[in-house]
Every structure is written in C-alpha cells, then in structure tokens.
Design an enzyme around this catalytic site. Structure first.
Site, PDB file in Angstrom:
ATOM      1  N   ASP A  48       0.785  -1.245   0.000  1.00 37.57           N
ATOM      2  CA  ASP A  48       0.000   0.000   0.000  1.00 37.57           C
ATOM      3  C   ASP A  48       0.821   1.303   0.000  1.00 37.57           C
ATOM      4  O   ASP A  48       1.803   1.410   0.741  1.00 37.57           O
ATOM      5  CB  ASP A  48      -0.865   0.069   1.261  1.00 37.57           C
ATOM      6  CG  ASP A  48      -1.570  -1.217   1.578  1.00 37.57           C
ATOM      7  OD1 ASP A  48      -1.469  -2.168   0.808  1.00 37.57           O
ATOM      8  OD2 ASP A  48      -2.213  -1.267   2.632  1.00 37.57           O
ATOM      9  N   GLU A 223     -10.620  -2.413   4.046  1.00 32.37           N
ATOM     10  CA  GLU A 223      -9.267  -2.032   4.409  1.00 32.37           C
ATOM     11  C   GLU A 223      -9.023  -0.653   3.800  1.00 32.37           C
ATOM     12  O   GLU A 223      -9.722  -0.242   2.868  1.00 32.37           O
ATOM     13  CB  GLU A 223      -8.246  -3.023   3.842  1.00 32.37           C
ATOM     14  CG  GLU A 223      -8.340  -4.400   4.462  1.00 32.37           C
ATOM     15  CD  GLU A 223      -7.270  -5.342   3.921  1.00 32.37           C
ATOM     16  OE1 GLU A 223      -6.823  -6.206   4.685  1.00 32.37           O
ATOM     17  OE2 GLU A 223      -6.887  -5.247   2.737  1.00 32.37           O
TER      18      GLU A 223
END
Ligand code: FRU
Length: 495
Positions: A48, A223
C-alpha cells in the site's frame, strides 16, 4: 512468541541493510518488467501507499515495504520524495518495525499550527500508522511518529495513541482496526480519522494524540478507507463526501465532522484487477483531489520481477465528481504532471482501420502514451490494441461495440495464479464516439475511457523481446477519428 521475536530481529537486520537507492541499485531499473515511469522501491516487497502528503515543497510518498526474505505484509514504511509528483528519489526507511509490532498502513498530515506540540510552534509532519502485533494475537492499534524536516521521524513515546478497544462496551467486536486516514476538518477545527480494516469508525482529535470516537458505520467494511469532499463539477456550492473502500469502491454521502451518512449504492473506482489500497494526497498546494493506488494485489504467486516485488504505484489520478445520466459519478484521469514525460508526438487523423491491417506498424516502445478516438462504426465488432504485438504473453486493450464495453485481456501466463483473465467495463459511447487514453509501461497498463468515465488498471508481463504495437479491427472496418502517441521517458534514467 519465539517466532515473532526472531522475525522482528531478522526484519530489523534486513531493513538496516537497505540504504536509499544508489547508482548500483538503480541499474536494476533497466531490467525487463521494471516499471520505467511508475514508482517501485529498488528492492524488496511493496504494497500500500502510505502517508501521501505535500510538505515543505516536496511530495512525500511512504509505502508498505518489507526486506527480501521477510514475510509479506509491510514491516516498515519505505519513503521517497518528489518535486513534481512524477520523478522520485529514494530515502532511507522512515518508520521501522519495533517491539510493539510491524508498521502497517496509515497516513500523514502537515500540522501547520503545531496542534500536536511536537514542533515548538512551527509546522511539522505527523504520520499516523497501525501497529500490528503478532505477539499480542495480531492486536492492532494506532500510533504516531513526527518529523520537523520530513527526513527523520521520531515515534511518539506514549504510543499507541488509540489502542484496540475491541473488548470495551460499545465498540465493534472486530479484530481488524487499522489503516487510519487522517485529515484536518476545517468546519469543526479538528483532526478527523477514518479507520477500518473491518468496520469503518470515525474519530476526532484536537492534537493528533488524544482521540474520541465519533461514530461507527457498522455495515461498512473495508481495508484502507479514505474520506474526502469533492465538489460537483459545474454546480456551484454543491459537493459530496466520498468514502473510499480501499479504491475498490466508493460511496457518496454527507459528513458533518461526526458521522458519514451514505446515499446511493457502492460504485466501483476501477474495473482492473490491480488497483487496491488507494489513498488521496493530503495538503496539496491546489484544490485538486489526487489519488495514488497500489498497482498490484494479494492474489498472485510466482511473480517474476526480482529484485523488486509487489508491482508498482499507479500514476497519480485526478478525481472529479460529475453529473451523469444515473446521478453522480467519480471520473479519474491522469494528473497533468505526467505530461512532462512525453517524447516526440506521432499523430494520425481520419483513418480507416481495416481488418488485417496495422496502422501502428511503425510504432514501437515499451513505454507509451496513446490517446485515440474512434467512431462507433456500424457493422464492425470491435477494435483493439495489442501491446506488445508478438511473443506468447499478449495484452489486448480494446472496445466491443455490441456490448458497449472496454476491456483488457491478458494471456500466456497460466503459470501465475489469477493472471490470464479479461477485465471489462461498461462504456457507453459519447456522441457516437469512444475515446481511450492508454499508458503502457514495461509491466502495467492504465486505460482511461471517455475522459475517465471508465478505468482499467492492470499489471502485465509482456515478452521482453517484443515492443511493437498493433491496432486492429474485427468484423468490419472502424473509423479512427484521431490518434496521438508519445514515447514516455524513464523517471529513473534521465536523458
Ligand atoms: C492492505 C493491507 C492493509 C494493511 C497492510 C499491511 O493491502 O492489508 O489493511 O495495513 O496491507 O501491509
């Protein structure tokens, strides 16, 4: 317990072996499949984007980074800076794992008036991240680190600032509690955090250290949540708040500083397979909303790109909220900064693509930008680009008239789980025309349809020996209104 302490020691040892990229490691940026104009770390696993913000004249990109040989999942925050949002310079790891756990995803804010008290009255950078502690049954909590210069980061001594409250009354019984996205909420004059992993929760704080629970959206799970306001283009004083589910979907709604109230259904951001954990940039110097996303996913095995793995970051996408037939929709287009990479333009106007011919026979390159507009042509079934043509690993990017869909098909890598597939997205023609805007890098494609109404973002693994392009029509000739192609420069190897 034993395993975790061994893992921590190993991880810390491996991270200390990872300096900022030097000339030698940059030579690995010439290898096949190494993205040339997308960000990748010199080595190791990346997932990420974290802490995206503009501070003291530089864009700061942090990211989930693990050293080679370590478990995936982001042991630390890697760090890179840029002056133009396009060319990146590697920095030493910013926040590394410690005895409280691994450093998972989060965000960063510029604390302009030193609400945190860390900066002696001056502005500073505060990163808000998740500790994930396997030694405590994977307990997740939120913590902060601060930096006055954007180079060295100090973890707050009293971390975590927001412990896992799972077992306290009124809290969701949800072991996932991570990925805090923090921003300054001007109307209520305080910081707001949206945090999830599982259930979406919203907190507020006057100083980034003390947090109060404001609300829980108990039916929304994701998420890497994000929450931001977008003006409705062309409608004065109209805006919506956007809750992003990791870049997979978005909900439009309202937000009063306490609670997000959704209106309407979830809409997809992107129909590609490799678009996840999106985050929008904080503290930009203009009022654009720019999003960067992890151009990969957790689904692959045997990905052959050593010494780096985990794909790359997308280009920066600018988001706009537009009125369409069915209501309001987000449009994504590449940020204008990317145009700095363009080489010499080649263009074609008013051509007929007949089956069996290849208008682009003279074009080659592993890094290209193509802007093309086609007329919806009666009798023709489809048009498509093969990038590259030749070799066994084909990627075909095109449009099928009958279904009104744009698509990206990858084939030839059945050795990689979930690789061979087609991603497709509805794209109604506009005034009888279809526009595709394509960015081809050595291991990715980003395809924007009709000015960002549809987007497909995918990793590809072309045959390293092939760099020709083909534009073909099927089931009849197709009229090409205009096509522009630019070779794109590498951001790692300056001319
Ligand atoms: C999303 C994610 C986050 C987590 C991070 C760990 O890809 O699972 O929820 O913080 O990766 O690296």
């Amino acid at each position: 317990m034993k395993f975790f302490s061994d893992w921590l020691l190993l991880s810390i040892a491996a991270l200390s072996l990872q300096p900022a990229a030097d000339a030698a490691s940059l030579s690995s940026y010439s290898k096949p499949w190494r993205p040339q104009f997308h960000f990748t770390p010199a080595s190791g696993w990346m997932n990420d984007p974290n802490g995206l913000c503009f501070f003291q004249g530089s864009y700061h990109l942090f990211y989930q980074h693990s050293g080679e040989g370590l478990p995936n999942g982001g042991a630390s925050w890697g760090h890179a800076v840029s002056k133009d949002l396009v060319h990146w310079e590697h920095c030493p790891p910013a926040i590394t794992l410690d005895e409280k756990g691994a450093i998972w995803s989060g965000s960063a804010v510029v604390d302009r008036s030193d609400t945190s008290g860390f900066f002696g009255g001056k502005p500073g950078l505060v990163c808000i991240y998740t500790y994930m502690n396997p030694a405590e049954g994977d307990r997740q909590s939120q913590a902060i680190a601060y930096s006055a210069d954007g180079k060295t980061f100090t973890k707050y001594q009293k971390n975590p600032v927001l412990p896992q409250l799972r077992y306290q009354p009124g809290q969701p019984d949800d072991e996932s509690f991570r990925d805090p996205k923090v921003f300054w909420h001007a109307p209520t004059k305080r910081w707001v955090m949206v945090v999830a992993g599982g259930t979406v929760r919203i907190y507020s704080s006057p100083n980034l250290r003390d947090w109060t629970l404001e609300s829980i959206n108990k039916d929304i799970n994701t998420e890497c949540p994000d929450l931001f306001e977008l003006p409705v283009e062309g409608v004065a004083k109209e805006s919506r708040w956007v809750l992003s589910g990791g870049g997979r979907w978005y909900l439009l709604g309202s937000f009063d500083g306490h609670k997000f109230v959704p209106e309407g259904k979830k809409q997809p951001f992107n129909y590609g397979h490799d678009f996840y954990a999106s985050q929008t940039w904080n503290d930009l110097s203009d009022d654009r909303r720019i999003m960067t996303t992890w151009l990969y996913n957790w689904d692959y095995n045997n990905w052959p790109t050593e010494p780096f793995s985990g794909g790359c970051m997308t280009l920066p996408y600018e988001l706009k909220l537009r009125v369409v037939k069915d209501g309001l929709r987000i449009f994504s287009t590449p940020a204008k900064e990317v145009q700095v990479l363009r080489g010499e333009l080649q263009s074609w106007v008013d051509k007929t693509i007949t089956p069996g011919s290849n208008l682009l026979a003279g074009v080659c390159g592993k890094t290209l930008e193509i802007e093309a507009e086609f007329e919806v042509t009666p009798g023709a079934a489809s048009f498509a680009f093969k990038v590259p043509r030749g070799g066994s690993n084909q990627t075909v990017i095109g449009y099928r008239f009958a279904e009104k869909k744009m698509f990206v098909t990858r084939s030839g890598r059945s050795d990689i789980k979930n690789f061979d597939r087609t991603d497709e997205e509805p794209l109604p023609p506009q005034n009888g025309c279809v526009k595709l805007h394509i960015f081809l890098d050595s291991s990715s494609v980003e395809v924007f349809g009709n000015d960002g109404a549809a987007v497909i973002t995918d990793d590809i693994l072309p045959d390293p020996l092939c760099d020709g392009i083909e534009l073909f029509a099927e089931g009849g000739s197709v009229r090409l209104i205009a096509l522009k192609a630019w070779p794109l420069q590498s951001i790692w190897h300056q001319p």
